[in-house]
Design a protein around this motif. Structure first.
Motif, PDB file in Angstrom:
ATOM      1  N   ASN A 125       5.902  -1.660 -14.331  1.00 20.92           N
ATOM      2  CA  ASN A 125       6.876  -0.922 -13.525  1.00 20.92           C
ATOM      3  C   ASN A 125       6.529  -1.020 -12.044  1.00 20.92           C
ATOM      4  OD1 ASN A 125       8.216  -0.142 -15.819  1.00 20.92           O
ATOM      5  ND2 ASN A 125       7.255   1.853 -15.927  1.00 20.92           N
ATOM      6  N   PHE A 126       5.250  -0.916 -11.741  1.00 18.49           N
ATOM      7  CA  PHE A 126       4.777  -1.036 -10.359  1.00 18.49           C
ATOM      8  C   PHE A 126       5.090  -2.426  -9.804  1.00 18.49           C
ATOM      9  CE2 PHE A 126       1.034  -2.023  -7.593  1.00 18.49           C
ATOM     10  CZ  PHE A 126       1.385  -1.203  -6.540  1.00 18.49           C
ATOM     11  N   LYS A 127       4.803  -3.430 -10.592  1.00 18.26           N
ATOM     12  CA  LYS A 127       5.045  -4.818 -10.194  1.00 18.26           C
ATOM     13  C   LYS A 127       6.546  -5.065  -9.989  1.00 18.26           C
ATOM     14  CE  LYS A 127       4.590  -9.364 -12.231  1.00 18.26           C
ATOM     15  NZ  LYS A 127       4.084 -10.102 -13.384  1.00 18.26           N
ATOM     16  N   ALA A 128       7.366  -4.519 -10.872  1.00 18.96           N
ATOM     17  CA  ALA A 128       8.817  -4.694 -10.762  1.00 18.96           C
ATOM     18  C   ALA A 128       9.333  -4.069  -9.477  1.00 18.96           C
ATOM     19  CB  ALA A 128       9.508  -4.077 -11.967  1.00 18.96           C
ATOM     20  N   ARG A 129       8.818  -2.902  -9.133  1.00 14.03           N
ATOM     21  CA  ARG A 129       9.273  -2.242  -7.907  1.00 14.03           C
ATOM     22  C   ARG A 129       8.912  -3.068  -6.675  1.00 14.03           C
ATOM     23  NH1 ARG A 129       8.728   4.080  -6.242  1.00 14.03           N
ATOM     24  NH2 ARG A 129       9.657   3.834  -4.215  1.00 14.03           N
ATOM     25  N   ILE A 130       7.710  -3.617  -6.656  1.00 14.63           N
ATOM     26  CA  ILE A 130       7.287  -4.458  -5.532  1.00 14.63           C
ATOM     27  C   ILE A 130       8.200  -5.673  -5.411  1.00 14.63           C
ATOM     28  CG2 ILE A 130       5.458  -5.984  -4.694  1.00 14.63           C
ATOM     29  CD1 ILE A 130       3.458  -3.957  -5.821  1.00 14.63           C
ATOM     30  N   LEU A 131       8.489  -6.330  -6.532  1.00 19.23           N
ATOM     31  CA  LEU A 131       9.330  -7.526  -6.489  1.00 19.23           C
ATOM     32  C   LEU A 131      10.747  -7.206  -6.035  1.00 19.23           C
ATOM     33  CD1 LEU A 131       8.124  -9.348  -9.706  1.00 19.23           C
ATOM     34  CD2 LEU A 131       7.611  -9.928  -7.337  1.00 19.23           C
ATOM     35  N   ILE A 132      11.281  -6.086  -6.478  1.00 18.85           N
ATOM     36  CA  ILE A 132      12.637  -5.700  -6.059  1.00 18.85           C
ATOM     37  C   ILE A 132      12.680  -5.462  -4.559  1.00 18.85           C
ATOM     38  CG2 ILE A 132      14.324  -3.822  -6.178  1.00 18.85           C
ATOM     39  CD1 ILE A 132      13.563  -3.606  -9.176  1.00 18.85           C
ATOM     40  N   ILE A 133      11.713  -4.730  -4.044  1.00 10.85           N
ATOM     41  CA  ILE A 133      11.693  -4.425  -2.614  1.00 10.85           C
ATOM     42  C   ILE A 133      11.532  -5.695  -1.784  1.00 10.85           C
ATOM     43  CG2 ILE A 133      10.311  -3.323  -0.805  1.00 10.85           C
ATOM     44  CD1 ILE A 133      10.009  -0.967  -2.750  1.00 10.85           C
ATOM     45  N   PHE A 134      10.672  -6.601  -2.217  1.00  8.10           N
ATOM     46  CA  PHE A 134      10.447  -7.801  -1.418  1.00  8.10           C
ATOM     47  C   PHE A 134      11.560  -8.814  -1.542  1.00  8.10           C
ATOM     48  CE2 PHE A 134       6.166  -6.143  -1.004  1.00  8.10           C
ATOM     49  CZ  PHE A 134       6.074  -6.233   0.358  1.00  8.10           C
ATOM     50  N   ARG A 135      12.328  -8.773  -2.597  1.00  8.02           N
ATOM     51  CA  ARG A 135      13.514  -9.642  -2.649  1.00  8.02           C
ATOM     52  C   ARG A 135      14.505  -9.205  -1.584  1.00  8.02           C
ATOM     53  NH1 ARG A 135      13.720  -9.681  -9.017  1.00  8.02           N
ATOM     54  NH2 ARG A 135      12.216 -11.325  -9.368  1.00  8.02           N
ATOM     55  N   LYS A 153       0.830  -1.211   0.000  1.00 10.16           N
ATOM     56  CA  LYS A 153       0.000   0.000   0.000  1.00 10.16           C
ATOM     57  C   LYS A 153       0.861   1.256   0.000  1.00 10.16           C
ATOM     58  CE  LYS A 153      -4.025  -2.009   2.239  1.00 10.16           C
ATOM     59  NZ  LYS A 153      -4.869  -1.999   3.439  1.00 10.16           N
ATOM     60  N   LEU A 154       1.950   1.228   0.754  1.00  6.89           N
ATOM     61  CA  LEU A 154       2.859   2.368   0.786  1.00  6.89           C
ATOM     62  C   LEU A 154       3.495   2.590  -0.581  1.00  6.89           C
ATOM     63  CD1 LEU A 154       4.374   4.531   2.438  1.00  6.89           C
ATOM     64  CD2 LEU A 154       6.113   2.787   2.854  1.00  6.89           C
ATOM     65  N   ILE A 155       3.939   1.520  -1.212  1.00  7.67           N
ATOM     66  CA  ILE A 155       4.527   1.626  -2.548  1.00  7.67           C
ATOM     67  C   ILE A 155       3.494   2.169  -3.531  1.00  7.67           C
ATOM     68  CG2 ILE A 155       5.496   0.308  -4.475  1.00  7.67           C
ATOM     69  CD1 ILE A 155       6.591  -1.643  -2.319  1.00  7.67           C
ATOM     70  N   LYS A 156       2.262   1.711  -3.379  1.00 10.57           N
ATOM     71  CA  LYS A 156       1.183   2.166  -4.268  1.00 10.57           C
ATOM     72  C   LYS A 156       0.975   3.671  -4.135  1.00 10.57           C
ATOM     73  CE  LYS A 156      -3.590   0.952  -5.360  1.00 10.57           C
ATOM     74  NZ  LYS A 156      -4.722   0.118  -4.965  1.00 10.57           N
ATOM     75  N   ARG A 157       1.016   4.181  -2.893  1.00 14.52           N
ATOM     76  CA  ARG A 157       0.846   5.630  -2.696  1.00 14.52           C
ATOM     77  C   ARG A 157       2.023   6.407  -3.269  1.00 14.52           C
ATOM     78  NH1 ARG A 157      -1.220   4.256   2.608  1.00 14.52           N
ATOM     79  NH2 ARG A 157       0.912   4.433   3.368  1.00 14.52           N
ATOM     80  N   LEU A 158       3.221   5.890  -3.055  1.00 16.14           N
ATOM     81  CA  LEU A 158       4.417   6.587  -3.530  1.00 16.14           C
ATOM     82  C   LEU A 158       4.583   6.521  -5.039  1.00 16.14           C
ATOM     83  CD1 LEU A 158       6.998   5.463  -0.829  1.00 16.14           C
ATOM     84  CD2 LEU A 158       5.922   7.697  -1.056  1.00 16.14           C
ATOM     85  N   SER A 159       4.063   5.477  -5.647  1.00 16.58           N
ATOM     86  CA  SER A 159       4.281   5.279  -7.074  1.00 16.58           C
ATOM     87  C   SER A 159       3.114   5.786  -7.920  1.00 16.58           C
ATOM     88  CB  SER A 159       4.520   3.803  -7.355  1.00 16.58           C
ATOM     89  OG  SER A 159       3.369   3.067  -7.011  1.00 16.58           O
ATOM     90  N   TYR A 160       2.323   6.675  -7.377  1.00 17.00           N
ATOM     91  CA  TYR A 160       1.220   7.243  -8.136  1.00 17.00           C
ATOM     92  C   TYR A 160       1.763   7.909  -9.391  1.00 17.00           C
ATOM     93  CZ  TYR A 160      -2.858  10.001  -9.336  1.00 17.00           C
ATOM     94  OH  TYR A 160      -3.923  10.544 -10.000  1.00 17.00           O
ATOM     95  N   GLY A 161       1.244   7.541 -10.550  1.00 21.41           N
ATOM     96  CA  GLY A 161       1.686   8.141 -11.794  1.00 21.41           C
ATOM     97  C   GLY A 161       2.587   7.240 -12.622  1.00 21.41           C
ATOM     98  N   TYR A 162       2.841   6.011 -12.178  1.00 18.04           N
ATOM     99  CA  TYR A 162       3.594   5.093 -13.035  1.00 18.04           C
ATOM    100  C   TYR A 162       2.828   4.886 -14.331  1.00 18.04           C
ATOM    101  CZ  TYR A 162       7.258   3.416  -9.881  1.00 18.04           C
ATOM    102  OH  TYR A 162       8.357   3.304  -9.091  1.00 18.04           O
TER     103      TYR A 162
END
Length: 53
Positions: A26-36, A12-21
């Protein structure tokens, strides 16, 4: 259960910060990078706890 809530809050935090992707990929890639990174830190902690015990 608590781990799952933490994951949902991070997404949810990533979703708020990534508004406008421009696209979902790109959104999915950011989530996967952070969770790795998160998973590797979690594994280190559990390995250390097992060695101490």
């Amino acid at each position: 259960m608590r781990l799952l809530k933490g994951i949902n809050n991070k997404i949810k935090l990533i979703k708020r910060l990534s508004y406008g992707y421009r696209n979902f990929e790109n959104f999915k890639a950011r989530i996967l990078i952070i969770f790795r990174m998160f998973v590797s830190k979690y594994k280190k902690c559990t390995k250390q706890q097992k060695q101490v015990a």
